[in-house]
Design a protein around this motif. Structure first.
Motif, PDB file in Angstrom:
ATOM      1  N   VAL A 117       6.638  16.271  -0.264  1.00  0.00           N
ATOM      2  CA  VAL A 117       7.260  15.271  -1.131  1.00  0.00           C
ATOM      3  C   VAL A 117       6.398  14.014  -1.173  1.00  0.00           C
ATOM      4  CG1 VAL A 117       9.259  13.739  -1.421  1.00  0.00           C
ATOM      5  CG2 VAL A 117       9.603  16.151  -0.823  1.00  0.00           C
ATOM      6  N   ARG A 118       5.932  13.595   0.000  1.00  0.00           N
ATOM      7  CA  ARG A 118       5.090  12.388   0.070  1.00  0.00           C
ATOM      8  C   ARG A 118       3.858  12.540  -0.832  1.00  0.00           C
ATOM      9  NH1 ARG A 118       5.380   9.171   4.265  1.00  0.00           N
ATOM     10  NH2 ARG A 118       5.967  10.854   5.682  1.00  0.00           N
ATOM     11  N   GLU A 119       3.211  13.694  -0.754  1.00  0.00           N
ATOM     12  CA  GLU A 119       1.966  13.902  -1.493  1.00  0.00           C
ATOM     13  C   GLU A 119       2.199  14.170  -2.983  1.00  0.00           C
ATOM     14  OE1 GLU A 119      -1.190  13.462  -0.380  1.00  0.00           O
ATOM     15  OE2 GLU A 119      -0.127  12.642   1.350  1.00  0.00           O
ATOM     16  N   VAL A 120       3.216  14.948  -3.316  1.00  0.00           N
ATOM     17  CA  VAL A 120       3.416  15.291  -4.727  1.00  0.00           C
ATOM     18  C   VAL A 120       3.864  14.075  -5.526  1.00  0.00           C
ATOM     19  CG1 VAL A 120       5.853  16.033  -4.812  1.00  0.00           C
ATOM     20  CG2 VAL A 120       4.135  17.219  -6.205  1.00  0.00           C
ATOM     21  N   LEU A 121       4.533  13.134  -4.871  1.00  0.00           N
ATOM     22  CA  LEU A 121       4.932  11.914  -5.576  1.00  0.00           C
ATOM     23  C   LEU A 121       3.713  11.099  -6.017  1.00  0.00           C
ATOM     24  CD1 LEU A 121       8.024  10.802  -3.455  1.00  0.00           C
ATOM     25  CD2 LEU A 121       8.042  11.575  -5.844  1.00  0.00           C
ATOM     26  N   LYS A 122       2.574  11.292  -5.359  1.00  0.00           N
ATOM     27  CA  LYS A 122       1.348  10.585  -5.736  1.00  0.00           C
ATOM     28  C   LYS A 122       0.737  11.140  -7.019  1.00  0.00           C
ATOM     29  CE  LYS A 122       0.211   9.648  -0.868  1.00  0.00           C
ATOM     30  NZ  LYS A 122      -0.731   9.959   0.230  1.00  0.00           N
ATOM     31  N   THR A 123       1.208  12.299  -7.466  1.00  0.00           N
ATOM     32  CA  THR A 123       0.635  12.916  -8.669  1.00  0.00           C
ATOM     33  C   THR A 123       1.226  12.362  -9.955  1.00  0.00           C
ATOM     34  OG1 THR A 123       2.287  14.698  -8.822  1.00  0.00           O
ATOM     35  CG2 THR A 123       0.361  15.096  -7.400  1.00  0.00           C
ATOM     36  N   GLY A 124       2.308  11.584  -9.822  1.00  0.00           N
ATOM     37  CA  GLY A 124       2.971  11.085 -11.019  1.00  0.00           C
ATOM     38  C   GLY A 124       4.073  12.002 -11.518  1.00  0.00           C
ATOM     39  N   ARG A 150      14.478  14.255   8.667  1.00  0.00           N
ATOM     40  CA  ARG A 150      13.529  14.643   7.615  1.00  0.00           C
ATOM     41  C   ARG A 150      14.114  14.426   6.222  1.00  0.00           C
ATOM     42  NH1 ARG A 150      13.087  21.154   7.107  1.00  0.00           N
ATOM     43  NH2 ARG A 150      15.234  21.683   7.542  1.00  0.00           N
ATOM     44  N   TYR A 151      15.416  14.646   6.084  1.00  0.00           N
ATOM     45  CA  TYR A 151      16.036  14.389   4.785  1.00  0.00           C
ATOM     46  C   TYR A 151      16.178  12.896   4.539  1.00  0.00           C
ATOM     47  CZ  TYR A 151      16.799  19.334   4.172  1.00  0.00           C
ATOM     48  OH  TYR A 151      16.595  20.683   4.001  1.00  0.00           O
ATOM     49  N   GLN A 152      16.408  12.126   5.590  1.00  0.00           N
ATOM     50  CA  GLN A 152      16.428  10.671   5.440  1.00  0.00           C
ATOM     51  C   GLN A 152      15.065  10.177   4.958  1.00  0.00           C
ATOM     52  OE1 GLN A 152      17.880   8.821   9.115  1.00  0.00           O
ATOM     53  NE2 GLN A 152      19.121  10.646   9.476  1.00  0.00           N
ATOM     54  N   GLU A 153      14.002  10.745   5.518  1.00  0.00           N
ATOM     55  CA  GLU A 153      12.657  10.329   5.119  1.00  0.00           C
ATOM     56  C   GLU A 153      12.382  10.702   3.664  1.00  0.00           C
ATOM     57  OE1 GLU A 153       8.933   8.555   5.359  1.00  0.00           O
ATOM     58  OE2 GLU A 153      10.755   8.329   6.556  1.00  0.00           O
ATOM     59  N   ILE A 154      12.843  11.864   3.242  1.00  0.00           N
ATOM     60  CA  ILE A 154      12.667  12.257   1.839  1.00  0.00           C
ATOM     61  C   ILE A 154      13.399  11.276   0.927  1.00  0.00           C
ATOM     62  CG2 ILE A 154      13.396  13.999   0.131  1.00  0.00           C
ATOM     63  CD1 ILE A 154      12.491  16.118   2.177  1.00  0.00           C
ATOM     64  N   VAL A 155      14.601  10.893   1.306  1.00  0.00           N
ATOM     65  CA  VAL A 155      15.350   9.905   0.516  1.00  0.00           C
ATOM     66  C   VAL A 155      14.570   8.590   0.458  1.00  0.00           C
ATOM     67  CG1 VAL A 155      17.444   8.486   0.453  1.00  0.00           C
ATOM     68  CG2 VAL A 155      17.601  10.961   0.850  1.00  0.00           C
ATOM     69  N   ARG A 156      14.014   8.166   1.585  1.00  0.00           N
ATOM     70  CA  ARG A 156      13.208   6.935   1.601  1.00  0.00           C
ATOM     71  C   ARG A 156      12.023   7.048   0.639  1.00  0.00           C
ATOM     72  NH1 ARG A 156      13.451   7.752   7.279  1.00  0.00           N
ATOM     73  NH2 ARG A 156      15.106   6.505   8.240  1.00  0.00           N
ATOM     74  N   LEU A 157      11.335   8.174   0.690  1.00  0.00           N
ATOM     75  CA  LEU A 157      10.164   8.383  -0.163  1.00  0.00           C
ATOM     76  C   LEU A 157      10.545   8.367  -1.640  1.00  0.00           C
ATOM     77  CD1 LEU A 157       8.441  11.233   1.895  1.00  0.00           C
ATOM     78  CD2 LEU A 157       7.535   8.920   1.538  1.00  0.00           C
ATOM     79  N   LEU A 159      13.202   6.983  -3.068  1.00  0.00           N
ATOM     80  CA  LEU A 159      13.617   5.638  -3.471  1.00  0.00           C
ATOM     81  C   LEU A 159      12.405   4.710  -3.603  1.00  0.00           C
ATOM     82  CD1 LEU A 159      16.812   5.287  -1.256  1.00  0.00           C
ATOM     83  CD2 LEU A 159      16.747   5.597  -3.749  1.00  0.00           C
ATOM     84  N   ALA A 160      11.455   4.836  -2.682  1.00  0.00           N
ATOM     85  CA  ALA A 160      10.239   4.009  -2.746  1.00  0.00           C
ATOM     86  C   ALA A 160       9.419   4.334  -3.991  1.00  0.00           C
ATOM     87  CB  ALA A 160       9.399   4.218  -1.492  1.00  0.00           C
ATOM     88  N   ALA A 161       9.533   5.576  -4.462  1.00  0.00           N
ATOM     89  CA  ALA A 161       8.802   5.998  -5.662  1.00  0.00           C
ATOM     90  C   ALA A 161       9.556   5.662  -6.949  1.00  0.00           C
ATOM     91  CB  ALA A 161       8.528   7.496  -5.596  1.00  0.00           C
ATOM     92  N   GLY A 162      10.707   5.021  -6.793  1.00  0.00           N
ATOM     93  CA  GLY A 162      11.439   4.580  -7.973  1.00  0.00           C
ATOM     94  C   GLY A 162      12.607   5.442  -8.402  1.00  0.00           C
ATOM     95  N   ALA A 163      13.035   6.365  -7.556  1.00  0.00           N
ATOM     96  CA  ALA A 163      14.190   7.201  -7.908  1.00  0.00           C
ATOM     97  C   ALA A 163      15.415   6.328  -8.146  1.00  0.00           C
ATOM     98  CB  ALA A 163      14.477   8.211  -6.796  1.00  0.00           C
ATOM     99  N   ALA A 164      16.165   6.654  -9.181  1.00  0.00           N
ATOM    100  CA  ALA A 164      17.374   5.896  -9.513  1.00  0.00           C
ATOM    101  C   ALA A 164      18.475   6.227  -8.510  1.00  0.00           C
ATOM    102  CB  ALA A 164      17.833   6.235 -10.928  1.00  0.00           C
ATOM    103  N   PRO A 165      18.930   5.265  -7.713  1.00  0.00           N
ATOM    104  CA  PRO A 165      19.881   5.565  -6.637  1.00  0.00           C
ATOM    105  C   PRO A 165      21.280   5.937  -7.136  1.00  0.00           C
ATOM    106  CG  PRO A 165      19.506   3.208  -6.767  1.00  0.00           C
ATOM    107  CD  PRO A 165      18.509   3.853  -7.686  1.00  0.00           C
ATOM    108  N   ASP A 166      21.588   5.607  -8.382  1.00  0.00           N
ATOM    109  CA  ASP A 166      22.931   5.887  -8.908  1.00  0.00           C
ATOM    110  C   ASP A 166      22.952   7.009  -9.940  1.00  0.00           C
ATOM    111  OD1 ASP A 166      24.716   4.217  -7.495  1.00  0.00           O
ATOM    112  OD2 ASP A 166      24.044   2.469  -8.644  1.00  0.00           O
ATOM    113  N   LEU A 190      20.811   3.963   3.280  1.00  0.00           N
ATOM    114  CA  LEU A 190      19.560   3.841   2.531  1.00  0.00           C
ATOM    115  C   LEU A 190      19.841   3.644   1.036  1.00  0.00           C
ATOM    116  CD1 LEU A 190      17.483   6.718   4.218  1.00  0.00           C
ATOM    117  CD2 LEU A 190      17.021   4.256   4.402  1.00  0.00           C
ATOM    118  N   LEU A 191      20.791   4.393   0.522  1.00  0.00           N
ATOM    119  CA  LEU A 191      21.148   4.291  -0.890  1.00  0.00           C
ATOM    120  C   LEU A 191      21.745   2.913  -1.208  1.00  0.00           C
ATOM    121  CD1 LEU A 191      22.666   7.845  -1.301  1.00  0.00           C
ATOM    122  CD2 LEU A 191      20.596   7.016  -2.435  1.00  0.00           C
ATOM    123  N   ARG A 192      22.613   2.440  -0.338  1.00  0.00           N
ATOM    124  CA  ARG A 192      23.210   1.122  -0.551  1.00  0.00           C
ATOM    125  C   ARG A 192      22.122   0.031  -0.522  1.00  0.00           C
ATOM    126  NH1 ARG A 192      27.102   3.128   3.313  1.00  0.00           N
ATOM    127  NH2 ARG A 192      29.021   3.801   2.249  1.00  0.00           N
TER     128      ARG A 192
END
Length: 199
Positions: A117-124, A150-157, A159-166, A190-192
């Motif tokens: 997830v960390r790496e593929v998000l760098k592809t756009g 690990r799922y918490q980290e994916i959520v962090r990644l 959200l940091a990449a701009g995922a819409a939390p709602d 994390l979502l809040r």
């Protein structure tokens, strides 16, 4: 005969035999009875060197099999960062969808493949892509994940990449509501923190 040599060598990870078949003129996009190319077989078994040889020979990273899997999509299932990097020079279509309507990011979120997830998000790749079930990668990580680190980290990644939390699912349930319902308190926090539930 060359086709069988190529496909068998791809499954077993015999890079020398793959190279030999390619040199002798094998069709690099030949398929087995289930529509799988040598590259898809190599990706599924995580034979990176074989994949590199096939990509260099022009193999198609987007060739679908009978169930609409492609070599690129399968990298999201296996979570192999090395394989993802091996396929990127082939210019895979980041918008290609699996049989559930998801891009490669979604199965990686579902399965807890943090580094992928960390790496593929760098592809756009589209961080808010919605599949046929109405789920984004964020929803996949919450609904199908177990709330562990690990799922918490994916959520962090995400959200940091701009995922819409709602961004809700197709019946209107938000990621925060799913997280709360599943007792995933850390993910809910994390979502809040990202602004979820403020509207």
């Amino acid at each position: 005969m060359l086709k069988e040599q190529l496909l068998t060598a791809a499954v077993t990870g015999d890079a020398a035999a793959v190279r030999e078949a390619v040199i002798e003129g094998a069709d690099v996009d030949a398929r087995d009875s289930r529509g799988r190319t040598a590259l898809l077989l190599a990706v599924a078994a995580d034979h990176v060197e074989v994949a590199q040889i096939l990509v260099s020979a022009g193999a198609d990273p987007d060739a679908p099999d009978a169930q609409h899997d492609t070599p690129w999509l399968v990298t999201g299932v296996t979570g192999s960062v090395a394989m993802m990097r091996a396929l990127l020079p082939a210019g895979p279509d980041l918008t290609v969808r699996n049989r559930y309507g998801g891009v490669s990011l979604l199965p990686a979120c579902e399965r807890g493949h943090v580094e992928y997830v960390r790496e593929v998000l760098k592809t756009g790749i589209d961080v808010d892509h919605v599949n046929d079930l109405g789920w984004t990668g964020l929803l996949e990580a919450i609904i199908l994940g177990d709330g562990s680190e690990r799922y918490q980290e994916i959520v962090r990644l995400l959200l940091a990449a701009g995922a819409a939390p709602d961004l809700a699912d197709n019946v209107g349930v938000t990621p925060l509501e799913h997280a709360v319902a599943k007792g995933q308190h850390e993910i809910a926090d994390l979502l809040r923190a990202a602004g979820a539930g403020r509207a």
